[in-house]
Design a protein around this motif. Structure first.
Motif, PDB file in Angstrom:
ATOM      1  N   TYR A   1      68.243  -9.827  36.429  1.00 15.12           N
ATOM      2  CA  TYR A   1      69.392 -10.402  35.725  1.00 15.12           C
ATOM      3  C   TYR A   1      70.609 -10.466  36.635  1.00 15.12           C
ATOM      4  N   SER A   2      71.260 -11.627  36.679  1.00 13.04           N
ATOM      5  CA  SER A   2      72.509 -11.802  37.391  1.00 13.04           C
ATOM      6  C   SER A   2      72.341 -11.451  38.879  1.00 13.04           C
ATOM      7  N   TYR A   3      73.021 -10.403  39.387  1.00  7.24           N
ATOM      8  CA  TYR A   3      72.841 -10.004  40.779  1.00  7.24           C
ATOM      9  C   TYR A   3      71.460  -9.409  41.025  1.00  7.24           C
ATOM     10  N   GLY A   4      70.763  -9.053  39.949  1.00  2.20           N
ATOM     11  CA  GLY A   4      69.377  -8.617  40.096  1.00  2.20           C
ATOM     12  C   GLY A   4      68.450  -9.774  40.382  1.00  2.20           C
ATOM     13  N   GLY A   5      68.925 -11.005  40.120  1.00  2.70           N
ATOM     14  CA  GLY A   5      68.122 -12.194  40.366  1.00  2.70           C
ATOM     15  C   GLY A   5      67.731 -12.373  41.826  1.00  2.70           C
ATOM     16  N   PRO A   6      68.701 -12.399  42.758  1.00  2.00           N
ATOM     17  CA  PRO A   6      68.327 -12.550  44.171  1.00  2.00           C
ATOM     18  C   PRO A   6      67.479 -11.400  44.698  1.00  2.00           C
ATOM     19  N   ILE A   7      67.634 -10.217  44.118  1.00  2.00           N
ATOM     20  CA  ILE A   7      66.793  -9.083  44.539  1.00  2.00           C
ATOM     21  C   ILE A   7      65.344  -9.356  44.180  1.00  2.00           C
ATOM     22  N   ALA A   8      65.124  -9.823  42.951  1.00  2.00           N
ATOM     23  CA  ALA A   8      63.765 -10.148  42.521  1.00  2.00           C
ATOM     24  C   ALA A   8      63.215 -11.343  43.291  1.00  2.00           C
ATOM     25  N   LEU A   9      64.072 -12.330  43.531  1.00  2.00           N
ATOM     26  CA  LEU A   9      63.638 -13.536  44.227  1.00  2.00           C
ATOM     27  C   LEU A   9      63.302 -13.280  45.689  1.00  2.00           C
ATOM     28  N   ALA A  10      63.929 -12.268  46.275  1.00  2.00           N
ATOM     29  CA  ALA A  10      63.707 -11.951  47.691  1.00  2.00           C
ATOM     30  C   ALA A  10      62.378 -11.243  47.943  1.00  2.00           C
ATOM     31  N   LEU A  11      61.697 -10.839  46.878  1.00  2.56           N
ATOM     32  CA  LEU A  11      60.411 -10.150  47.050  1.00  2.56           C
ATOM     33  C   LEU A  11      59.446 -10.972  47.896  1.00  2.56           C
ATOM     34  N   GLN A  12      58.868 -10.327  48.875  1.00  2.00           N
ATOM     35  CA  GLN A  12      57.792 -10.949  49.632  1.00  2.00           C
ATOM     36  C   GLN A  12      56.438 -10.381  49.228  1.00  2.00           C
ATOM     37  N   GLN A  13      56.478  -9.364  48.384  1.00  2.00           N
ATOM     38  CA  GLN A  13      55.262  -8.781  47.823  1.00  2.00           C
ATOM     39  C   GLN A  13      54.798  -9.647  46.659  1.00  2.00           C
ATOM     40  N   LYS A  14      53.500  -9.913  46.590  1.00  2.00           N
ATOM     41  CA  LYS A  14      52.959 -10.757  45.528  1.00  2.00           C
ATOM     42  C   LYS A  14      52.921  -9.991  44.212  1.00  2.00           C
ATOM     43  N   VAL A  15      53.564 -10.566  43.203  1.00  2.00           N
ATOM     44  CA  VAL A  15      53.465 -10.056  41.841  1.00  2.00           C
ATOM     45  C   VAL A  15      53.006 -11.219  40.970  1.00  2.00           C
ATOM     46  N   ASP A  16      52.774 -10.953  39.689  1.00  2.00           N
ATOM     47  CA  ASP A  16      52.247 -12.016  38.842  1.00  2.00           C
ATOM     48  C   ASP A  16      53.297 -13.070  38.505  1.00  2.00           C
ATOM     49  N   LYS A  17      54.543 -12.642  38.393  1.00  4.48           N
ATOM     50  CA  LYS A  17      55.597 -13.613  38.083  1.00  4.48           C
ATOM     51  C   LYS A  17      56.953 -12.957  38.306  1.00  4.48           C
ATOM     52  N   VAL A  18      57.933 -13.782  38.665  1.00  4.92           N
ATOM     53  CA  VAL A  18      59.320 -13.341  38.757  1.00  4.92           C
ATOM     54  C   VAL A  18      60.125 -14.164  37.755  1.00  4.92           C
ATOM     55  N   ILE A  19      60.803 -13.465  36.840  1.00  6.53           N
ATOM     56  CA  ILE A  19      61.645 -14.121  35.840  1.00  6.53           C
ATOM     57  C   ILE A  19      63.098 -13.816  36.168  1.00  6.53           C
ATOM     58  N   LEU A  20      63.875 -14.865  36.359  1.00  6.58           N
ATOM     59  CA  LEU A  20      65.286 -14.726  36.693  1.00  6.58           C
ATOM     60  C   LEU A  20      66.124 -15.046  35.465  1.00  6.58           C
ATOM     61  N   LEU A  21      67.072 -14.186  35.141  1.00  5.36           N
ATOM     62  CA  LEU A  21      67.979 -14.395  34.023  1.00  5.36           C
ATOM     63  C   LEU A  21      69.378 -14.608  34.592  1.00  5.36           C
ATOM     64  N   ALA A  22      69.866 -15.840  34.521  1.00  6.75           N
ATOM     65  CA  ALA A  22      71.191 -16.186  35.063  1.00  6.75           C
ATOM     66  C   ALA A  22      71.370 -15.648  36.481  1.00  6.75           C
ATOM     67  N   PRO A  23      70.499 -16.039  37.416  1.00  7.31           N
ATOM     68  CA  PRO A  23      70.519 -15.445  38.756  1.00  7.31           C
ATOM     69  C   PRO A  23      71.667 -15.950  39.633  1.00  7.31           C
ATOM     70  N   ALA A  24      72.308 -15.032  40.343  1.00  8.46           N
ATOM     71  CA  ALA A  24      73.383 -15.366  41.275  1.00  8.46           C
ATOM     72  C   ALA A  24      72.782 -15.563  42.659  1.00  8.46           C
ATOM     73  N   VAL A  25      72.335 -16.788  42.955  1.00  8.96           N
ATOM     74  CA  VAL A  25      71.528 -17.034  44.156  1.00  8.96           C
ATOM     75  C   VAL A  25      72.119 -18.072  45.104  1.00  8.96           C
ATOM     76  N   TYR A  26      73.291 -18.629  44.770  1.00 11.64           N
ATOM     77  CA  TYR A  26      73.827 -19.748  45.552  1.00 11.64           C
ATOM     78  C   TYR A  26      75.296 -19.491  45.863  1.00 11.64           C
ATOM     79  N   SER A  27      75.593 -19.266  47.131  1.00 14.34           N
ATOM     80  CA  SER A  27      76.933 -18.826  47.532  1.00 14.34           C
ATOM     81  C   SER A  27      78.016 -19.872  47.255  1.00 14.34           C
ATOM     82  N   LYS A  28      77.689 -21.152  47.312  1.00 12.63           N
ATOM     83  CA  LYS A  28      78.698 -22.198  47.186  1.00 12.63           C
ATOM     84  C   LYS A  28      79.305 -22.295  45.790  1.00 12.63           C
TER      85      LYS A  28
END
Length: 283
Positions: A147-174
């Motif tokens: 969630y939020s700032y937790g979004g880029p943390i989950a998205l940065a995973l290089q370990q394979k999991v079954d799915k990554v769900i992002l809730l309002a992810p803060a992923v774009y600096s611009k």
């Protein structure tokens, strides 16, 4: 004239008292909760989580775990800024979710109760800590929810999991908003006014934009299927963040679910809607 001065003094005193009361309530409401306070929130729940303290790279953090059945999927929640493991308590108490999944939520470094450590200001550090948590999960299916700032943390995973769900992810600096109130933290003369947990959140906020630039053009390197759920009226982490991700990923790897007119607090205000989306993603 004397009467007018007296009225002004009374008004000033009343405003000061109101400000101090509101400030105290704000400080107390947003401060991390003690172990006892956290577990008290589950007193009416059918399942009480195991509260434990774990270590990663010399740091101690708090974790809430509900791991009943290794044949069930496990949802791993990653909170934002400001936030804590308690952000997801309503999900961890929900009887329908409890019948379908195991759940884990944890405090990121700096956000624990009486945590003397500073926030780490590093997506890479947070990703590695998340991967360390995941490696000990016994479930055959793991779904990470950031969630939020937790979004880029989950998205940065290089370990394979079954799915990554992002809730309002803060992923774009611009499109990262920088509220004027951050100046109260930046200015040394006013920093003391900021509650301790908000000082940590402000510190992380100020470094997040630059940290994102190391990742944002390479989000598609993740091996995981991504679902992003975002409110169209979110001004804290704008909807454009998820639209940016949609442009990076192939359609068979990324799904965008828009929640019309929802703001950033939709994990609480739209609980039933988000719960149903989480359940749908279990298949």
């Amino acid at each position: 004239m004397k009467l007018l001065k007296k009225i002004f003094k009374i008004l000033a005193a009343v405003i000061t008292v109101i400000f101090l009361v509101l400030y105290f309530l704000f400080w107390n409401f947003t401060a991390p909760k003690s172990d006892k306070e956290v577990l008290n929130k589950f007193k009416n729940s059918s399942v009480i989580p195991i509260l434990s303290y774990q270590n990663f790279n010399g740091f101690t953090y708090r974790k809430l775990s509900i791991e009943k059945d290794s044949t069930l999927p496990t949802l791993v929640f990653v909170h934002g800024t400001i936030g804590s493991s308690t952000d997801f308590i309503e999900y961890m108490k929900d009887s329908l979710l409890l019948s379908k999944v195991n759940m884990i939520s944890y405090d990121r470094i700096g956000y624990n109760y009486n945590d003397k450590n500073s926030v780490q200001e590093s997506i890479a550090f947070e990703r590695d800590m998340l991967q360390d948590i995941i490696k000990n999960i016994r479930s055959s299916k793991i779904i990470v929810v950031g969630y939020s700032y937790g979004g880029p943390i989950a998205l940065a995973l290089q370990q394979k999991v079954d799915k990554v769900i992002l809730l309002a992810p803060a992923v774009y600096s611009k499109v990262e908003p920088m509220p004027w109130a951050l100046n109260l933290y930046k200015w040394k003369l006013t920093r003391w006014l900021i509650p301790p947990i908000w000082r940590k959140a402000s510190k992380e906020k100020l470094s997040h934009k630059q940290d994102l630039q190391q990742f944002e053009n390479n989000w598609k390197s993740t091996p995981n299927a991504i679902v992003s759920i975002h409110g169209t009226s979110d001004w804290i982490v704008p909807y454009e963040n998820s639209k940016f991700l949609q442009q990076q990923f192939p359609k068979n790897q990324f799904e965008l679910i828009s929640i019309k007119d929802a703001g950033h607090g939709f994990i609480w205000s739209k609980f039933d809607t988000l719960k149903q989306h989480l359940i749908q993603q279990l298949d």
